[in-house]
Design a protein around this motif. Structure first.
Motif, short mmCIF file in Angstrom:
data_model
loop_
_atom_site.label_atom_id
_atom_site.label_comp_id
_atom_site.label_asym_id
_atom_site.label_seq_id
_atom_site.Cartn_x
_atom_site.Cartn_y
_atom_site.Cartn_z
N MET A 100 -83.65 1.83 83.43
CA MET A 100 -84.45 1.28 84.51
C MET A 100 -83.79 0.02 85.06
O MET A 100 -83.33 -0.84 84.31
CB MET A 100 -85.86 0.95 84.00
N ARG A 131 -86.88 -2.84 89.44
CA ARG A 131 -87.94 -1.84 89.28
C ARG A 131 -88.86 -2.21 88.13
O ARG A 131 -90.07 -1.99 88.20
CB ARG A 131 -87.33 -0.46 89.06
N LEU A 185 -91.07 -4.94 89.40
CA LEU A 185 -91.77 -4.63 90.65
C LEU A 185 -93.29 -4.69 90.52
O LEU A 185 -93.97 -5.20 91.43
CB LEU A 185 -91.32 -3.27 91.18
N VAL A 188 -93.80 3.67 91.03
CA VAL A 188 -92.50 3.08 91.40
C VAL A 188 -91.47 3.22 90.29
O VAL A 188 -90.26 3.21 90.56
CB VAL A 188 -92.67 1.59 91.79
N GLN A 189 -91.94 3.36 89.04
CA GLN A 189 -91.01 3.52 87.93
C GLN A 189 -90.82 4.99 87.55
O GLN A 189 -90.16 5.31 86.56
CB GLN A 189 -91.49 2.70 86.72
N ARG A 190 -91.42 5.88 88.38
CA ARG A 190 -91.22 7.34 88.27
C ARG A 190 -91.57 7.86 86.87
O ARG A 190 -90.79 8.57 86.23
CB ARG A 190 -89.78 7.70 88.63
#
Length: 528
Positions: free
Chosen positions: A289, A293, A296, A359-361
């Protein structure tokens, strides 16, 4: 006799939590019963006012628990997604020294959160983040509370100044700016030492026998950070007024701290890790990561908090769309507890936790597990907070009585004024501390005591701006020892029952900050 009764909301919790070392759930329950009985029998408060004040405290408990849940669910979500490990690696790349990490997280990032949110949110965010970085729980909580002090006068985009002083005769934009600027002048004497005080607390209480030495080597760098934050705060207060002082000051401090720490300027060559949990292991496995991110969700928190507070239409929407405020509880005029659900930092923190998995999938299940973990953590805390806040609101509403007595806070203030007379400037910060210790809010402390501070300044010929600034600085210092802040911050790191130990660590710094503020105010009195 009446002074002892008025001070019971301070004396009883101090005796039970600090001296007798009772867990807060027991100590604050007993304190609430004692204060309520004294309010009825000595102060003459009627049953309807007592009942409405208790319900006001219960309602306020829900608002704080919601913020507590938001702070926990965000941290637990980021733990589940692996973002906390990546944030940890980011700090390790700047410095592996826990003293340096403390300034970044507790003082500077905490001040940024304070400037955007207030409401006791910073310690609830930074304490668990430091825990995740390896700090011992007690070290994380104590330092998080001490660090959340200098920025408090300008917290929640200037609310303690803008709302706390709003009932005074001179209240207008120019008055707010003048008092806010004076706060920053006092903090050039007092607040600039907070980073070094943090070093002393960390190394003396959690070091391995070399506390003073380990703190002294950090003196040059911590003074640089203190001067950077407070010096830039002075400039921002002069140029823009009180709204963005804490936000801009902390951002300025973060830039200077990052550059100097990365290059090792003014820092020792040795790495200090004495406050690390014994079983903590730093992950050396490189996270996939990206650092931005990982951070975020916290960036989203700050942006959403600012949007809800400085964009007029958005602020109005969040304050009115879901309004759970309870007005005139049980028909008692003025006994009200506000809860604008979408405006609460709890909502912002929870939304950021949900967005984190996007956002971090990651899978949404990470948030679900985090929510379950967080709810389990705050169960016991609910009882403690309810008892604490019931006591607080009985104390605050004690002016509604059948005995024609002034309220307990006013009685205390007038007694202090009579004792100190022309040397009031040395007592003014401690009245602010007292207000925050009991109510848990610099804004409420200043709303309650600023008219008294104003009248005392006028009567003694003291500079009104300096006295009111000392009130605000003191209210920030009171944040360190406020019982319900201590309870909430302890809960997020799983330290329920250790609240007395926390206050024993934060009491000295709170008193020292008040003394420094008094000295700073006295010097200003003789200059202005």
């Amino acid at each position: 006799m009446l002074m002892i009764v008025a001070l019971s909301a301070v004396i009883v919790p101090f005796l039970l939590l600090v001296l007798l070392r009772m867990p807060a759930i027991k100590g604050m329950s007993i304190s609430a019963v004692v204060v309520i009985l004294l309010a009825i029998t000595v102060w003459g408060m009627e049953s309807q006012v007592i009942a409405s004040s208790i319900l006001q405290g219960v309602h306020k408990t829900l608002t704080i628990l919601f913020i507590l849940f938001g702070a926990l669910v965000l941290l637990n979500t980021l733990r589940n997604t692996g973002a906390v490990n990546r944030i940890n690696q980011g700090f390790q790349s700047i410095s592996q020294d826990m003293r340096v990490q403390l300034i970044f997280v507790a003082f500077l990032f905490g001040s940024l959160i304070e400037g955007a949110a207030g409401f006791g949110t910073p310690a609830m965010v930074t304490a668990p983040l430091m825990l995740a970085l390896g700090f011992k729980p007690l070290a994380a909580v104590a330092t998080a509370l001490i660090a959340d002090s200098t920025a408090v006068a300008f917290g929640a985009v200037g609310t303690p100044v803008l709302v706390g002083l709003s009932t005074l005769p001179e209240a207008d934009a120019a008055f707010y700016q003048d008092v806010g600027f004076t706060v920053t002048l006092i903090d050039l004497f007092a607040g600039m030492f907070i980073p070094f005080i943090l070093m002393l607390v960390l190394t003396l209480f959690f070091g391995k026998g070399k506390g003073i030495k380990d703190a002294m080597v950090m003196l040059p760098w911590t003074l640089l950070i203190g001067i950077t934050y407070n010096g830039s705060a002075l400039v921002y207060a002069y140029l823009f007024g009180p709204e963005f002082v804490a936000i801009l000051g902390s951002l300025t401090g973060l830039v200077v701290a990052a550059v100097t720490a990365k290059k090792g300027w003014l820092l020792p060559t040795s790495t200090w890790t004495d406050a690390m949990q014994e079983d903590f292991k730093i992950s050396h496995e490189r996270s996939e990561m990206g650092l931005i991110r990982a951070w975020l969700p916290y960036i989203i928190v700050v942006l959403l908090l600012l949007l809800t507070r400085i964009v007029p239409w958005f602020q109005k929407f969040t304050q009115t769309a879901i309004d759970l405020t309870w007005t005139n509880i049980l028909g008692v005029e003025g006994v009200t507890s506000e809860w604008e659900l979408l405006y609460s930092p709890g909502t912002v923190l929870t939304v950021a936790a949900i967005l984190a998995v996007v956002v971090q999938r990651k899978r949404l299940g990470h948030f679900g597990r985090a929510a379950t973990q967080s709810l389990a953590t705050i169960k016991i805390t609910a009882v403690t907070l309810a008892a604490t806040l019931a006591m607080v609101h009985v104390f605050s509403n004690s002016g509604m009585n059948a005995s024609d007595l002034m309220s307990m806070p006013e009685y205390i203030a007038q007694g202090m004024a009579a004792a100190f007379g022309p040397m009031w400037i040395f007592a003014a910060p401690f009245l602010g501390e007292l207000g925050s210790f009991i109510t848990g809010s610099a804004t409420v402390s200043t709303l309650t005591f600023s008219p008294i501070q104003y009248n005392i300044a006028e009567a003694t010929g003291a500079n009104v701006h300096v006295v009111l600034a000392a009130q605000l600085v003191g209210a920030g210092a009171g944040n360190m020892i406020c019982v319900h802040n201590v309870v909430a911050a302890s809960a997020v790191v799983g330290m329920q029952g250790e609240e007395g130990n926390v206050i024993r660590k934060t009491l000295g710094p709170a008193l020292l900050y008040g003394i420094l503020a008094g000295i700073g105010g006295f010097v200003l009195m003789n200059i202005l």
